[in-house]
Scaffold this motif. Structure first.
Motif, short mmCIF file in Angstrom:
data_model
loop_
_atom_site.label_atom_id
_atom_site.label_comp_id
_atom_site.label_asym_id
_atom_site.label_seq_id
_atom_site.Cartn_x
_atom_site.Cartn_y
_atom_site.Cartn_z
N ILE A 12 0.84 -1.20 0.00
CA ILE A 12 0.00 0.00 0.00
C ILE A 12 0.88 1.25 0.00
N ALA A 13 1.89 1.25 0.85
CA ALA A 13 2.79 2.40 0.93
C ALA A 13 3.54 2.61 -0.38
N ALA A 14 3.97 1.50 -1.02
CA ALA A 14 4.68 1.61 -2.29
C ALA A 14 3.78 2.20 -3.36
N GLU A 15 2.53 1.75 -3.40
CA GLU A 15 1.60 2.28 -4.40
C GLU A 15 1.32 3.75 -4.16
N GLY A 95 2.09 9.24 -14.28
CA GLY A 95 2.60 9.64 -12.99
C GLY A 95 1.93 8.96 -11.81
N SER A 96 0.78 8.33 -12.06
CA SER A 96 0.08 7.64 -10.98
C SER A 96 0.52 6.18 -10.85
N LEU A 97 1.44 5.77 -11.72
CA LEU A 97 1.89 4.38 -11.75
C LEU A 97 3.40 4.31 -11.58
N ILE A 98 3.92 3.11 -11.39
CA ILE A 98 5.35 2.94 -11.14
C ILE A 98 6.09 2.56 -12.42
N ARG A 140 4.43 -3.51 -7.93
CA ARG A 140 4.98 -2.64 -6.89
C ARG A 140 6.43 -3.02 -6.55
N TYR A 141 7.02 -3.95 -7.28
CA TYR A 141 8.40 -4.39 -6.99
C TYR A 141 9.39 -3.70 -7.91
N ASP A 142 10.65 -3.66 -7.46
CA ASP A 142 11.65 -2.89 -8.19
C ASP A 142 12.33 -3.66 -9.32
N ASP A 143 12.00 -4.93 -9.48
CA ASP A 143 12.41 -5.66 -10.68
C ASP A 143 11.38 -6.74 -10.94
N PHE A 144 11.52 -7.43 -12.07
CA PHE A 144 10.51 -8.41 -12.46
C PHE A 144 10.96 -9.84 -12.18
N ARG A 145 11.94 -10.01 -11.30
CA ARG A 145 12.40 -11.34 -10.92
C ARG A 145 11.78 -11.75 -9.59
#
Length: 258
Positions: A12-15, A95-98, A140-145
Protein backbone atom coordinates in the motif's frame (compact mmCIF):
# COMPACT_ATOMS: atom_id res chain seq x y z
CA UNK A 1 8.56 -14.91 8.64
CA UNK A 2 6.79 -11.76 7.49
CA UNK A 3 3.02 -11.65 8.11
CA UNK A 4 0.32 -10.96 5.54
CA UNK A 5 -0.71 -7.63 7.10
CA UNK A 6 2.85 -6.34 6.99
CA UNK A 7 3.19 -7.37 3.34
CA UNK A 8 -0.03 -5.54 2.48
CA UNK A 9 1.08 -2.46 4.42
CA UNK A 10 4.32 -2.25 2.46
CA UNK A 11 2.54 -2.71 -0.87
CA UNK A 12 0.00 0.00 0.00
CA UNK A 13 2.79 2.40 0.93
CA UNK A 14 4.68 1.61 -2.29
CA UNK A 15 1.60 2.28 -4.40
CA UNK A 16 0.81 5.52 -2.58
CA UNK A 17 4.37 6.80 -2.93
CA UNK A 18 4.85 5.45 -6.48
CA UNK A 19 8.10 3.91 -5.26
CA UNK A 20 8.88 0.25 -5.86
CA UNK A 21 10.07 -2.07 -3.11
CA UNK A 22 12.17 -5.23 -3.17
CA UNK A 23 10.25 -8.49 -3.63
CA UNK A 24 9.38 -10.02 -0.27
CA UNK A 25 10.95 -13.31 -1.31
CA UNK A 26 14.38 -11.66 -1.29
CA UNK A 27 14.34 -11.66 2.51
CA UNK A 28 11.56 -14.19 3.15
CA UNK A 29 11.94 -17.05 0.63
CA UNK A 30 9.52 -19.34 2.48
CA UNK A 31 6.31 -17.33 1.99
CA UNK A 32 3.48 -19.69 1.07
CA UNK A 33 0.61 -19.11 -1.33
CA UNK A 34 -2.05 -18.91 1.41
CA UNK A 35 -0.14 -16.13 3.16
CA UNK A 36 0.30 -14.34 -0.16
CA UNK A 37 -3.44 -14.45 -0.91
CA UNK A 38 -4.16 -13.17 2.61
CA UNK A 39 -1.81 -10.25 1.95
CA UNK A 40 -3.50 -9.68 -1.40
CA UNK A 41 -6.94 -9.43 0.17
CA UNK A 42 -5.68 -7.03 2.85
CA UNK A 43 -4.23 -4.89 0.05
CA UNK A 44 -7.56 -4.93 -1.83
CA UNK A 45 -9.56 -4.34 1.35
CA UNK A 46 -7.62 -1.13 1.90
CA UNK A 47 -9.08 0.15 -1.38
CA UNK A 48 -12.59 -0.94 -0.44
CA UNK A 49 -12.21 0.86 2.89
CA UNK A 50 -11.71 4.14 0.99
CA UNK A 51 -14.99 3.69 -0.90
CA UNK A 52 -13.96 1.75 -4.01
CA UNK A 53 -16.22 -1.09 -5.12
CA UNK A 54 -15.23 -4.66 -5.94
CA UNK A 55 -16.05 -5.04 -9.63
CA UNK A 56 -14.47 -8.33 -10.63
CA UNK A 57 -11.36 -10.46 -10.85
CA UNK A 58 -8.31 -10.89 -13.06
CA UNK A 59 -6.26 -13.95 -13.92
CA UNK A 60 -2.55 -14.27 -14.52
CA UNK A 61 -0.15 -16.97 -15.70
CA UNK A 62 -2.92 -18.54 -17.77
CA UNK A 63 -0.63 -19.67 -20.57
CA UNK A 64 1.58 -22.74 -20.32
CA UNK A 65 4.59 -20.70 -21.47
CA UNK A 66 4.17 -18.19 -18.62
CA UNK A 67 3.66 -20.98 -16.08
CA UNK A 68 6.83 -22.70 -17.22
CA UNK A 69 8.72 -19.41 -17.01
CA UNK A 70 7.60 -19.03 -13.38
CA UNK A 71 8.02 -22.76 -12.66
CA UNK A 72 4.38 -23.15 -11.54
CA UNK A 73 1.60 -25.49 -12.60
CA UNK A 74 -1.48 -23.28 -12.33
CA UNK A 75 -2.66 -19.69 -12.81
CA UNK A 76 -3.08 -17.05 -10.14
CA UNK A 77 -5.75 -14.45 -9.58
CA UNK A 78 -6.29 -10.94 -8.26
CA UNK A 79 -9.19 -8.56 -7.82
CA UNK A 80 -10.47 -5.54 -9.75
CA UNK A 81 -11.79 -2.50 -7.92
CA UNK A 82 -13.64 0.47 -9.37
CA UNK A 83 -10.62 2.73 -8.93
CA UNK A 84 -8.61 0.58 -11.33
CA UNK A 85 -10.94 1.13 -14.27
CA UNK A 86 -10.03 3.87 -16.77
CA UNK A 87 -12.80 5.28 -18.95
CA UNK A 88 -12.52 4.41 -22.63
CA UNK A 89 -10.69 7.17 -24.49
CA UNK A 90 -9.23 8.72 -21.36
CA UNK A 91 -5.43 8.99 -21.21
CA UNK A 92 -3.64 6.96 -18.56
CA UNK A 93 -1.75 9.09 -16.07
CA UNK A 94 1.78 7.68 -16.11
CA UNK A 95 2.60 9.64 -12.99
CA UNK A 96 0.08 7.64 -10.98
CA UNK A 97 1.89 4.38 -11.75
CA UNK A 98 5.35 2.94 -11.14
CA UNK A 99 6.42 0.98 -14.24
CA UNK A 100 3.25 0.09 -16.19
CA UNK A 101 3.07 -2.54 -18.89
CA UNK A 102 0.07 -3.30 -21.08
CA UNK A 103 -1.33 -6.58 -22.40
CA UNK A 104 -4.50 -7.45 -24.33
CA UNK A 105 -7.14 -9.68 -22.75
CA UNK A 106 -10.63 -11.05 -23.28
CA UNK A 107 -13.00 -10.15 -20.45
CA UNK A 108 -16.24 -11.86 -19.44
CA UNK A 109 -19.21 -10.02 -17.95
CA UNK A 110 -21.17 -12.60 -15.99
CA UNK A 111 -24.94 -12.57 -16.18
CA UNK A 112 -25.31 -15.07 -13.37
CA UNK A 113 -23.19 -16.69 -10.68
CA UNK A 114 -20.56 -19.24 -11.65
CA UNK A 115 -20.15 -21.84 -8.94
CA UNK A 116 -17.97 -24.92 -8.57
CA UNK A 117 -17.69 -27.34 -10.22
CA UNK A 118 -17.33 -24.99 -13.18
CA UNK A 119 -16.50 -25.90 -16.78
CA UNK A 120 -16.01 -24.05 -20.04
CA UNK A 121 -19.64 -24.82 -20.84
CA UNK A 122 -20.98 -23.46 -17.56
CA UNK A 123 -18.90 -20.29 -17.85
CA UNK A 124 -20.12 -19.63 -21.38
CA UNK A 125 -23.71 -20.27 -20.30
CA UNK A 126 -23.33 -17.69 -17.52
CA UNK A 127 -21.69 -15.06 -19.74
CA UNK A 128 -23.79 -12.01 -20.57
CA UNK A 129 -21.20 -10.32 -22.79
CA UNK A 130 -17.56 -10.34 -23.80
CA UNK A 131 -15.27 -7.30 -24.00
CA UNK A 132 -11.85 -6.49 -25.36
CA UNK A 133 -9.60 -5.18 -22.60
CA UNK A 134 -6.14 -3.77 -22.13
CA UNK A 135 -4.85 -4.76 -18.71
CA UNK A 136 -2.24 -2.32 -17.45
CA UNK A 137 0.04 -4.21 -15.10
CA UNK A 138 1.95 -2.22 -12.52
CA UNK A 139 4.10 -4.28 -10.19
CA UNK A 140 4.98 -2.64 -6.89
CA UNK A 141 8.40 -4.39 -6.99
CA UNK A 142 11.65 -2.89 -8.19
CA UNK A 143 12.41 -5.66 -10.68
CA UNK A 144 10.51 -8.41 -12.46
CA UNK A 145 12.40 -11.34 -10.92
CA UNK A 146 9.77 -12.09 -8.31
CA UNK A 147 8.26 -15.37 -7.16
CA UNK A 148 4.68 -16.59 -7.37
CA UNK A 149 3.85 -15.53 -3.77
CA UNK A 150 5.27 -12.07 -4.51
CA UNK A 151 3.01 -11.48 -7.50
CA UNK A 152 -0.03 -12.96 -5.73
CA UNK A 153 0.42 -10.61 -2.78
CA UNK A 154 0.77 -7.71 -5.24
CA UNK A 155 -2.78 -8.37 -6.50
CA UNK A 156 -1.47 -10.02 -9.68
CA UNK A 157 0.33 -6.77 -10.58
CA UNK A 158 -3.03 -5.05 -10.96
CA UNK A 159 -2.75 -1.42 -12.06
CA UNK A 160 -5.43 -0.12 -14.42
CA UNK A 161 -8.08 -1.69 -16.68
CA UNK A 162 -9.20 -0.16 -19.99
CA UNK A 163 -12.42 -1.71 -21.32
CA UNK A 164 -13.18 -1.68 -25.00
CA UNK A 165 -16.30 0.17 -26.18
CA UNK A 166 -18.09 -2.87 -27.62
CA UNK A 167 -19.94 -5.55 -25.67
CA UNK A 168 -20.69 -8.66 -27.70
CA UNK A 169 -22.82 -11.70 -27.02
CA UNK A 170 -21.12 -15.01 -27.59
CA UNK A 171 -23.40 -15.81 -30.51
CA UNK A 172 -22.08 -12.70 -32.27
CA UNK A 173 -18.49 -13.94 -32.17
CA UNK A 174 -16.38 -16.76 -33.53
CA UNK A 175 -15.27 -19.51 -31.17
CA UNK A 176 -13.28 -17.63 -28.54
CA UNK A 177 -10.36 -20.00 -29.05
CA UNK A 178 -10.05 -18.61 -32.59
CA UNK A 179 -10.68 -14.96 -31.80
CA UNK A 180 -7.64 -13.10 -33.06
CA UNK A 181 -5.80 -10.16 -31.54
CA UNK A 182 -3.12 -7.82 -32.87
CA UNK A 183 -1.17 -5.65 -30.42
CA UNK A 184 0.40 -2.52 -31.89
CA UNK A 185 2.87 -0.14 -30.29
CA UNK A 186 3.02 3.25 -31.97
CA UNK A 187 1.23 1.73 -34.95
CA UNK A 188 3.72 -1.10 -35.47
CA UNK A 189 2.68 -4.71 -34.90
CA UNK A 190 4.27 -6.00 -31.70
CA UNK A 191 2.43 -9.30 -31.16
CA UNK A 192 -0.37 -11.39 -32.63
CA UNK A 193 -2.32 -14.05 -30.78
CA UNK A 194 -5.63 -15.90 -30.55
CA UNK A 195 -7.90 -16.73 -27.64
CA UNK A 196 -6.52 -20.25 -27.32
CA UNK A 197 -3.31 -18.70 -25.94
CA UNK A 198 -5.20 -18.44 -22.64
CA UNK A 199 -5.53 -21.90 -21.06
CA UNK A 200 -6.57 -23.39 -24.42
CA UNK A 201 -9.85 -21.45 -24.11
CA UNK A 202 -10.39 -18.16 -22.23
CA UNK A 203 -13.46 -19.60 -20.49
CA UNK A 204 -11.28 -22.41 -19.10
CA UNK A 205 -9.32 -19.79 -17.13
CA UNK A 206 -12.56 -18.39 -15.71
CA UNK A 207 -13.69 -21.91 -14.80
CA UNK A 208 -10.38 -22.50 -12.99
CA UNK A 209 -10.98 -19.36 -10.94
CA UNK A 210 -14.55 -20.37 -10.07
CA UNK A 211 -13.28 -23.75 -8.90
CA UNK A 212 -10.41 -22.21 -6.95
CA UNK A 213 -12.84 -19.89 -5.18
CA UNK A 214 -15.31 -22.74 -4.70
CA UNK A 215 -12.73 -24.58 -2.60
CA UNK A 216 -12.95 -21.60 -0.22
CA UNK A 217 -16.75 -21.56 -0.19
CA UNK A 218 -16.88 -18.59 -2.60
CA UNK A 219 -18.17 -18.07 -6.14
CA UNK A 220 -17.99 -15.63 -9.03
CA UNK A 221 -21.04 -13.41 -8.73
CA UNK A 222 -23.40 -12.15 -11.43
CA UNK A 223 -22.29 -8.73 -12.60
CA UNK A 224 -18.61 -9.52 -12.15
CA UNK A 225 -16.10 -8.61 -14.83
CA UNK A 226 -13.48 -11.34 -15.16
CA UNK A 227 -10.27 -10.82 -17.14
CA UNK A 228 -9.14 -14.18 -18.47
CA UNK A 229 -5.40 -13.48 -18.77
CA UNK A 230 -2.90 -11.95 -21.16
CA UNK A 231 -3.00 -13.08 -24.78
CA UNK A 232 0.54 -11.80 -25.38
CA UNK A 233 3.55 -10.72 -23.39
CA UNK A 234 3.14 -7.23 -21.89
CA UNK A 235 4.73 -4.16 -23.44
CA UNK A 236 5.98 -1.07 -21.56
CA UNK A 237 3.53 1.83 -21.43
CA UNK A 238 5.56 4.98 -21.98
CA UNK A 239 4.44 8.62 -22.14
CA UNK A 240 3.53 9.77 -25.62
CA UNK A 241 3.14 6.26 -27.05
CA UNK A 242 -0.19 4.74 -28.04
CA UNK A 243 -0.76 1.03 -27.60
CA UNK A 244 -3.64 -0.49 -29.55
CA UNK A 245 -5.19 -3.93 -29.16
CA UNK A 246 -7.29 -4.96 -32.16
CA UNK A 247 -9.68 -7.88 -31.65
CA UNK A 248 -11.77 -9.80 -34.18
CA UNK A 249 -15.39 -8.87 -33.58
CA UNK A 250 -14.65 -6.82 -30.46
CA UNK A 251 -13.10 -3.73 -32.01
CA UNK A 252 -10.00 -1.90 -30.86
CA UNK A 253 -8.82 -0.57 -27.53
CA UNK A 254 -6.30 2.24 -27.70
CA UNK A 255 -4.37 3.24 -24.61
CA UNK A 256 -2.48 6.52 -24.56
CA UNK A 257 -0.16 7.37 -21.68
CA UNK A 258 0.41 11.03 -20.82
Amino acid sequence: MIEAKEMASQLIAAEDAREAIAPFSDQHPGIDVDTAYAAQWAFVQSKLDTGEQLTGAKLGLTSRAKQEAMNVAEPLYGWITSGMIVGYGEPVDRGSLIHPRAEPEIAFLLGRDVTAPATVTSVLAATEAVFAVVDILDSRYDDFRFTLPDVIADNASGGRIVLGPQARRLDELVDLRLLGCVLRTGGAVTYTAAGAAVAGHPAAAVAWLANRLGAQGLSLKAGSLVLSGGLTAPVPLEPGTAITAEFDGLGSVEVYCR
